[in-house]
Design an enzyme around this catalytic site. Structure first.
Site, PDB file in Angstrom:
ATOM      1  N   ASP A 156       6.487  15.195   3.005  1.00  0.00           N
ATOM      2  CA  ASP A 156       5.647  14.018   3.157  1.00  0.00           C
ATOM      3  C   ASP A 156       6.415  12.806   2.638  1.00  0.00           C
ATOM      4  OD1 ASP A 156       3.324  12.730   3.934  1.00  0.00           O
ATOM      5  OD2 ASP A 156       2.442  12.871   1.944  1.00  0.00           O
ATOM      6  N   TYR A 215       6.736   8.314   2.214  1.00  0.00           N
ATOM      7  CA  TYR A 215       6.038   7.218   1.529  1.00  0.00           C
ATOM      8  C   TYR A 215       6.611   5.941   2.126  1.00  0.00           C
ATOM      9  CZ  TYR A 215       4.476   4.825  -2.867  1.00  0.00           C
ATOM     10  OH  TYR A 215       3.879   4.029  -3.826  1.00  0.00           O
ATOM     11  N   HIS A 217       1.230   0.145   2.217  1.00  0.00           N
ATOM     12  CA  HIS A 217       0.673   1.153   1.316  1.00  0.00           C
ATOM     13  C   HIS A 217       1.433   1.176  -0.012  1.00  0.00           C
ATOM     14  CE1 HIS A 217      -0.960   4.973  -0.128  1.00  0.00           C
ATOM     15  NE2 HIS A 217       0.270   5.433  -0.250  1.00  0.00           N
ATOM     16  N   ARG A 262       1.345  -1.028 -11.189  1.00  0.00           N
ATOM     17  CA  ARG A 262       2.415  -1.694 -11.939  1.00  0.00           C
ATOM     18  C   ARG A 262       2.383  -3.217 -11.824  1.00  0.00           C
ATOM     19  NH1 ARG A 262       4.845   2.823  -9.534  1.00  0.00           N
ATOM     20  NH2 ARG A 262       5.254   1.599  -7.670  1.00  0.00           N
ATOM     21  N   GLU A 285      -5.349  10.285   3.269  1.00  0.00           N
ATOM     22  CA  GLU A 285      -4.211   9.440   3.613  1.00  0.00           C
ATOM     23  C   GLU A 285      -4.003   9.544   5.116  1.00  0.00           C
ATOM     24  OE1 GLU A 285      -0.755  10.229   1.152  1.00  0.00           O
ATOM     25  OE2 GLU A 285      -1.622   9.040  -0.481  1.00  0.00           O
ATOM     26  N   GLU A 297      -1.963   9.360   8.235  1.00  0.00           N
ATOM     27  CA  GLU A 297      -0.535   9.430   8.548  1.00  0.00           C
ATOM     28  C   GLU A 297      -0.321   9.926   9.977  1.00  0.00           C
ATOM     29  OE1 GLU A 297       1.965  11.375   5.667  1.00  0.00           O
ATOM     30  OE2 GLU A 297       0.576  11.012   4.016  1.00  0.00           O
ATOM     31  N   ASP A 345      -3.440  13.578   4.717  1.00  0.00           N
ATOM     32  CA  ASP A 345      -2.905  14.188   3.494  1.00  0.00           C
ATOM     33  C   ASP A 345      -3.936  14.005   2.376  1.00  0.00           C
ATOM     34  OD1 ASP A 345      -1.051  15.299   1.713  1.00  0.00           O
ATOM     35  OD2 ASP A 345      -0.275  13.323   1.182  1.00  0.00           O
ATOM     36  N   ARG A 383      -6.691  11.817  -6.485  1.00  0.00           N
ATOM     37  CA  ARG A 383      -6.014  10.734  -7.224  1.00  0.00           C
ATOM     38  C   ARG A 383      -6.037  10.945  -8.725  1.00  0.00           C
ATOM     39  NH1 ARG A 383      -3.070   8.980  -3.148  1.00  0.00           N
ATOM     40  NH2 ARG A 383      -4.371   8.324  -1.391  1.00  0.00           N
ATOM     41  N   GLN A 405      -3.500  13.616  -9.521  1.00  0.00           N
ATOM     42  CA  GLN A 405      -2.172  13.027  -9.298  1.00  0.00           C
ATOM     43  C   GLN A 405      -1.744  12.124 -10.457  1.00  0.00           C
ATOM     44  OE1 GLN A 405      -1.998  10.999  -5.520  1.00  0.00           O
ATOM     45  NE2 GLN A 405       0.147  10.398  -5.742  1.00  0.00           N
ATOM     46  N   TYR A 424       1.827  13.503 -12.062  1.00  0.00           N
ATOM     47  CA  TYR A 424       2.952  13.171 -11.177  1.00  0.00           C
ATOM     48  C   TYR A 424       4.212  12.717 -11.894  1.00  0.00           C
ATOM     49  CZ  TYR A 424       3.040   8.034 -11.071  1.00  0.00           C
ATOM     50  OH  TYR A 424       3.206   6.716 -11.379  1.00  0.00           O
ATOM     51  N   LYS A 459      -1.873  17.293  -4.108  1.00  0.00           N
ATOM     52  CA  LYS A 459      -1.658  17.238  -2.660  1.00  0.00           C
ATOM     53  C   LYS A 459      -1.664  18.629  -2.039  1.00  0.00           C
ATOM     54  CE  LYS A 459      -0.116  12.780  -2.463  1.00  0.00           C
ATOM     55  NZ  LYS A 459      -0.446  11.775  -1.434  1.00  0.00           N
ATOM     56  N   THR A 463      -3.898  19.764   3.984  1.00  0.00           N
ATOM     57  CA  THR A 463      -3.380  18.671   4.798  1.00  0.00           C
ATOM     58  C   THR A 463      -3.819  18.990   6.217  1.00  0.00           C
ATOM     59  OG1 THR A 463      -1.483  18.304   3.349  1.00  0.00           O
ATOM     60  CG2 THR A 463      -1.280  17.540   5.621  1.00  0.00           C
ATOM     61  N   THR A 489       1.416   7.151   4.187  1.00  0.00           N
ATOM     62  CA  THR A 489       0.171   6.479   4.545  1.00  0.00           C
ATOM     63  C   THR A 489       0.450   5.194   5.312  1.00  0.00           C
ATOM     64  OG1 THR A 489      -0.777   7.361   2.532  1.00  0.00           O
ATOM     65  CG2 THR A 489      -1.997   5.598   3.619  1.00  0.00           C
ATOM     66  N   GLU A 540      -6.826   2.435  -1.546  1.00  0.00           N
ATOM     67  CA  GLU A 540      -6.545   1.036  -1.210  1.00  0.00           C
ATOM     68  C   GLU A 540      -7.810   0.312  -0.748  1.00  0.00           C
ATOM     69  OE1 GLU A 540      -3.272   2.840   1.272  1.00  0.00           O
ATOM     70  OE2 GLU A 540      -2.600   0.759   1.186  1.00  0.00           O
TER      71      GLU A 540
END
Lengths: 405, 405
Positions: free
Chosen positions: B114, B116, B121, B130, B187, B189, B219, B223, B226, B230, B239, B243, B335, B349
């Site tokens: 998978d 990113y 996204h 962040r 997600e 995709e 996917d 959250r 994760q 992660y 994850k 899927t 995503t 999101e």
């Protein structure tokens, strides 16, 4: 216990107490084999009393799928055939000298998961990257941290390993370059092979029962590629060049006398991770490095019992999300280091990120691997008068390919 | 072009220009099928002129392995059989109404990766975690960031999805608890299916040629699991629950008229990632959410062309380390969000981390998924008077299992 195969009774990795499972080729095509002393038993050719379909393909997946009752029956039968002199005439013609065979992948890897469950390794690496105060990630004492690896890259001992290319950004670079890895490394690990599937969450005890056996594993790692790529989603191409396993699956049953507990917990585990009994194993491990054309130097000695989490705990955690596990899944333990410098299971740790190069007995200096270097993992559970050996997990570094412009 | 199957000529996902590959079961066992209008063609039963062994098992892996020449021959033959009236008498008996069949996994997933690769996204998620200044990781404009997922968890549209348990540490908690995910998400995709193997590094052009076709992919992501797990090695159990893919593999050939270029580069790519031509596709996508027993609300609309990296670039990057790729590898795009709020491909999101809940047309409020919710992905490349539809990728959330004490 003794075997009528005399080489199984002395100084050998493969006494009658071991009987590990492999796949060999003596020139007449790949077949399933069992190691005994200096020989491999062509197991499909003997009167084992089990369904011949289990031995139809040169891989142990069908036997694994058949389940623990069959595992026990096969082991009992092999033990009888190889210890009782009355079977010798029927069985001996199907022993092939190990020195005359090539050893192939013992099973088809369904998926490969690699963990990070060594306390010393995580502390060492964390100290290098984040300082000793922040060495362990906050989740480390709660979770057996793992990531999905790449099953297609798993190879058997003896397969050469080509130095990879990748995106590399050195500290002095503003942008990455595409170049061969200059910090190509090893990771000394054990690995559990999942022999039974699951659908939904399993307990630690159930997970232990699903494990068919263990191999040694070298998770070749490109540290410079890893440093640039691993945030935020983890290692990817840094770990995808190759992962070498030893050719013999040592049955869980052979390791029973060597069970030991995981260490005292620094933080109480959540109930789903608590172990009902000892699920690590006392397995002495070593790493040797031989420059091209030179004798080898042992660069590390450690023990599987140093791990903070067992394979059973890792497997139970793996299923918490409902993730289905399959026959042939391979679970790497994570790098096995010990408390002392000579116990470190990676060159990253042994040379402390390259700052403290190693001097081999032959005089060569190493920070990371050079082209032509051969790395050999060895391991054995040492019992009273015998040892359960894992053989070797060996690989030689080939130079990076020259790319066309 | 028109088909003698009249339902293929009007408002349909499956005109003669599409001819996607699936596996169906009408009660007589699973078989390989090709969608045409309101029907599925039982392709193994017709005179296709190809090796019958390609159709021996109910999966498209053998056809994929046969290579691009066979892919082209099959598509040409199917187009002739379904457009030329002279074949009608022979072919029509092998059309099964889509409404009478169950659609199964169209291929065996070898491994699942998978990515990113959605700029919007990555920026949105990075901003939440962040801040906007540090939203994109430093490597993001250089590397199509990816991680290995869990192939055993890939399911076909319609398979219910059980809310997972996992280790969760909320901001107010000092230590993690073991609990059902309270922030279970989607997600949106696309995914490429690798139809030819590789051994060693391949170029972007070679990678494009290795791709057999595309599906939509959801996917499912926990959250809260994760967030705690992660660091440092990436998402794992967050994850691994499931899927979901759409049941029809849309052939790359059907998408040729819809090729578009990736966006202007903000940082020049290293040569190995530069594209020799357009390798993204103009595919309109939507996400609908239906609470249990209620009609659905479309919660997002976006387009595959929003991606920063194409599947061909991702696949080329995947091979840089020498990682072998295999027939049946599945590559999730990452995503797909767009520039506006209504283009966001995840609830993380859409609800901005839960702070801006969504109001559905039926009045329900959602931050993340509730038990009983059904999520439906839909997508199509819209041509002149026809559309290349992907069908649906649908899943309904079942409540978490009750655990025994």
């Amino acid at each position: 216990m003794t075997s009528w195969v005399s080489s199984a009774n002395g100084d050998t990795d493969f006494p009658i107490e071991n009987l590990p499972y492999g796949v060999f080729d003596d020139g007449a095509g790949p077949r399933m084999g069992v190691a005994i002393g200096a020989f491999v038993l062509d197991v499909g050719k003997i009167k084992h009393g089990l369904d011949p379909a289990l031995f139809a393909e040169p891989t142990w997946n069908a036997v694994m799928a058949a389940g623990p009752t069959v595992w026990a029956e096969l082991r009992e039968r092999l033990t009888a055939l190889l210890s009782d002199e009355t079977h010798r005439a029927a069985v001996e013609p199907h022993l092939v000298p190990l020195e005359k065979v090539a050893l192939l992948m013992p099973f088809r890897v369904s998926e490969y998961t690699d963990f990070y469950a060594g306390r010393h390794h995580a502390f060492n690496v964390g100290t290098m990257f984040r300082g000793a105060e922040n060495a362990l990630p906050p989740n480390w004492l709660s979770i057996p941290i793992g990531y999905n690896g790449r099953a297609s890259s798993v190879v058997v001992s003896g397969t050469p390993v080509r130095r990879p290319w990748g995106q590399i950004k050195r500290p002095e670079d503003e942008l990455p370059r595409f170049a061969p890895s200059a910090r190509f490394d090893i990771e000394l690990e054990m690995a559990a092979i999942v022999g039974q599937p699951s659908d939904g969450m399993v307990s630690v005890a159930e997970a232990d029962a699903m494990i068919f056996g263990y191999v040694m594993l070298n998770d070749w790692s490109a540290r410079d590629i890893q440093a640039w790529e691993y945030q935020p989603l983890g290692p990817f191409q840094a770990k995808a060049t190759a992962t070498t396993i030893s050719p013999w699956i040592v049955p869980k049953a052979a390791l029973e006398p060597f069970r030991v507990s995981t260490p005292t917990r620094e933080r109480e585990l959540l109930p789903y991770l608590q172990e009902p009994g000892p699920m690590l194993y006392d397995i002495a491990l070593s790493v040797a490095l031989a420059p091209e054309g030179k004798p080898e130097t042992v660069i590390a000695r450690t023990n599987y019992r140093e791990m903070y989490y067992s394979a059973a705990q890792q497997l139970a955690h793996h299923t918490t999300s409902g993730c289905p596990m399959r026959v042939g899944d391979l679970l790497g333990s994570g790098t096995i280091s010990g408390p002392e410098k000579e116990n470190r299971g990676s060159m990253l740790e042994l040379s402390w990120g390259g700052k403290e190069p190693l001097t081999l007995e032959t005089g060569e200096i190493r920070q990371f691997l050079e082209d032509g270097d051969t790395v050999i993992l060895r391991g054995a559970a040492v019992g009273n008068g015998y040892r359960i050996g894992f053989g070797e997990a060996r690989g030689t570094i080939l130079p990076a390919l020259k790319l066309q412009d």
